[in-house]
Design a protein around this motif. Structure first.
Motif, PDB file in Angstrom:
ATOM      1  N   GLU B  98       0.668  -1.193   0.098  1.00 22.94           N
ATOM      2  CA  GLU B  98       0.268  -0.343  -0.325  1.00 22.94           C
ATOM      3  C   GLU B  98       0.755   1.084   0.434  1.00 22.94           C
ATOM      4  O   GLU B  98       0.398   2.049  -0.605  1.00 22.94           O
ATOM      5  CB  GLU B  98      -0.730   0.574   0.995  1.00 22.94           C
ATOM      6  CG  GLU B  98      -2.353  -1.229   1.233  1.00 22.94           C
ATOM      7  CD  GLU B  98      -3.110  -0.536  -0.021  1.00 22.94           C
ATOM      8  OE1 GLU B  98      -3.640   0.395  -0.190  1.00 22.94           O
ATOM      9  OE2 GLU B  98      -2.640  -0.872  -1.127  1.00 22.94           O
ATOM     10  N   GLY B  99       2.557   1.568   0.763  1.00 22.13           N
ATOM     11  CA  GLY B  99       3.071   2.648   0.685  1.00 22.13           C
ATOM     12  C   GLY B  99       3.341   2.518  -0.366  1.00 22.13           C
ATOM     13  O   GLY B  99       3.713   3.399  -1.405  1.00 22.13           O
ATOM     14  N   THR B 100       4.122   1.218  -0.984  1.00 22.45           N
ATOM     15  CA  THR B 100       4.797   1.690  -2.504  1.00 22.45           C
ATOM     16  C   THR B 100       3.844   1.922  -3.593  1.00 22.45           C
ATOM     17  O   THR B 100       4.574   2.841  -3.782  1.00 22.45           O
ATOM     18  CB  THR B 100       5.304  -0.003  -2.770  1.00 22.45           C
ATOM     19  OG1 THR B 100       5.721  -0.391  -1.763  1.00 22.45           O
ATOM     20  CG2 THR B 100       6.428   0.347  -4.034  1.00 22.45           C
ATOM     21  N   ASP B 102       1.378   3.756  -3.115  1.00 17.68           N
ATOM     22  CA  ASP B 102       0.621   5.796  -3.199  1.00 17.68           C
ATOM     23  C   ASP B 102       2.333   6.601  -3.403  1.00 17.68           C
ATOM     24  O   ASP B 102       1.638   7.451  -4.163  1.00 17.68           O
ATOM     25  CB  ASP B 102       0.876   6.264  -1.089  1.00 17.68           C
ATOM     26  CG  ASP B 102       0.015   5.806  -0.951  1.00 17.68           C
ATOM     27  OD1 ASP B 102      -0.046   5.857   0.347  1.00 17.68           O
ATOM     28  OD2 ASP B 102      -0.617   5.254  -1.380  1.00 17.68           O
TER      29      ASP B 102
END
Lengths: 222, 223
Positions: B98-100, B102
């Motif tokens: 999820e972070g990546t 973004d």
């Protein structure tokens, strides 16, 4: 006895609201809630609990979970709301992703300047009426079952109810062409855990107002 | 009976489908592609009720028509054992992905920004990568000393991170200069046979977005 999950977010809906819904629907009591920006320091930001320096944060089962969708997936799996096999899980995921997209449009609108905000909200209502709600009305019609996936209450149902209520706040007549969604709304709202969540005094947050927007902007610096 | 290959529906370029191509390739799954070039083709998919929310990416796989990028990625990861060995590993992988994603979102949107804003945005991307995301993954890799981010085996998190690193390096060649473990990670994951093959000419990996791709996207999706 398992410790209650702890939530860290602003005192408003934003990206945490779907998480509050899911926990409430699963009948999970929430522990202490840290609300950012209301006299709290930026402690959480620097002590590594916030993986990418962001909220929402949910502390549960010895983990510090961030990233809204990752949190929702974990909770859905933990509380048996994510389908019985891979095919059901992916259907629930698609439905939940879709309704989350819709709700994020509404959440983002609160931060837009006046004029643009109204246009964004109107566009969200339009998308609900033409892109999302017809799909769910058809699914309910084709399947003739009470729930969206696998004839069993799931994360997809919770998020659809949340989205319906959110859009109804903007346009009370939005379900007028969708009789099965109206019945769905009544049915899911009457599930005891959800009924309780819909009553005053629950963790449910009101629509974003200017105070919420101000706090979020100040803490997140945008 | 041989299972039919998955079929991808999207314009002929990276966009939101590229992550799906990466994961299928890493899993050693051959796939076909139906490239969207005109508005009429998109309309046909929409009118035929092939797109759940009238949007692409759409992947025909295992008798289903999957939409929503994350849902597609999770399905493929689950099916091909790229999602950890238990719920806790899965959730850790999910958080990293999820972070990546973004960060990758900034890269996906970049070609569609006004020319004046594009250079500024490269600076913002670099800052976000170097300040917010790379330190986290550098720390994870340094902490356990393993080749992969989670559970000592290849997962969706490794694949999406490699995709993002390589895409950023195209714009900012020295972006990993302060991250020795990520440099090593990049080399090691790139050398996994299925991924190495995907990185060679002739694979289904798409080139960086150019003017033709941008024009195609506008033609297909603008009302």
């Amino acid at each position: 006895m398992a410790a209650k999950p702890k939530l860290c977010y602003f005192r408003g809906r934003g990206r945490m609201e779907s998480i509050r819904w899911l926990l409430a629907a699963a009948g999970v009591e929430v522990g202490p809630v840290w609300e950012k920006g209301e006299g709290l320091s930026g402690q959480e930001r620097s002590d590594g609990r916030l993986l990418f320096g962001q909220v929402p944060l949910v502390e549960i089962d010895g983990m510090a979970l961030t990233q809204t969708r990752a949190i929702l997936s974990y909770l859905a799996a933990k509380y048996n709301l994510h389908g019985k096999d891979l095919k059901e899980t992916v259907r629930i995921d698609m439905h939940a992703d879709g309704t989350l997209d819709l709700m994020m449009k509404v959440a983002a609108a609160a931060f837009k300047p006046p004029g643009e905000k109204e246009k964004s909200l109107a566009s969200a209502v339009e998308k609900a009426k033409t892109r999302y709600f017809p799909v769910f009305e058809k699914i309910l019609k084709d399947q003739g079952e009470d729930f969206l996936v696998g004839n069993k209450f799931s994360w997809a149902d919770i998020q659809l109810l949340e989205a319906i209520l959110m859009i109804e706040e903007l346009d009370a007549s939005v379900l007028s062409d969708f009789p099965l969604l109206q019945a769905f709304k009544t049915r899911i709202s009457n599930i005891p855990t959800i009924k309780k969540f819909l009553q005053p005094g629950s963790q449910r947050k009101p629509p974003p107002d200017s105070h919420y927007v101000k706090v979020a902007r100040t803490v997140l610096q945008f | 009976m041989m299972a039919s290959k998955p079929k991808l529906h999207y314009p002929n370029g990276r966009g939101r489908m590229e992550s799906v191509r990466w994961v299928l390739a890493a899993a050693g799954v051959e796939f076909d592609e139906d490239f969207l070039e005109t508005k009429e083709q998109l309309q046909k998919l929409q009118d035929g009720n092939h797109l759940l929310f009238q949007q692409v990416p759409m992947v025909e796989i295992d008798g289903m028509k999957l939409v929503q990028t994350r849902s597609i990625l999770h399905y493929i990861a689950d099916k091909h054992h790229l999602f950890g060995k238990d719920l806790k590993e899965r959730t850790l992988i999910d958080m990293y992905v999820e972070g990546t994603l973004d960060l990758l979102e900034l890269i996906i949107m970049h070609p569609f920004l006004k020319p004046d804003d594009q250079q500024k945005e490269v600076v913002i991307m670099a800052q976000k990568a170097i300040i917010r995301y790379f330190p986290v993954f550098e720390k994870v890799l340094r902490g356990h000393g393993q080749r992969f981010l989670v559970g000592n085996q290849l997962s969706l998190a490794d694949i999406i991170l490699l995709q993002t690193i390589l895409a950023l390096e195209e714009k900012i060649p020295n972006i990993l200069s302060a991250f020795p473990h990520l440099q090593e990670f990049t080399v090691k994951i790139s050398n996994i046979p299925t991924i190495k093959k995907f990185l060679e000419p002739g694979s289904k990996k798409k080139p960086p977005p150019d003017d033709i791709y941008v024009r195609t996207v506008y033609n297909v999706f603008m009302p």
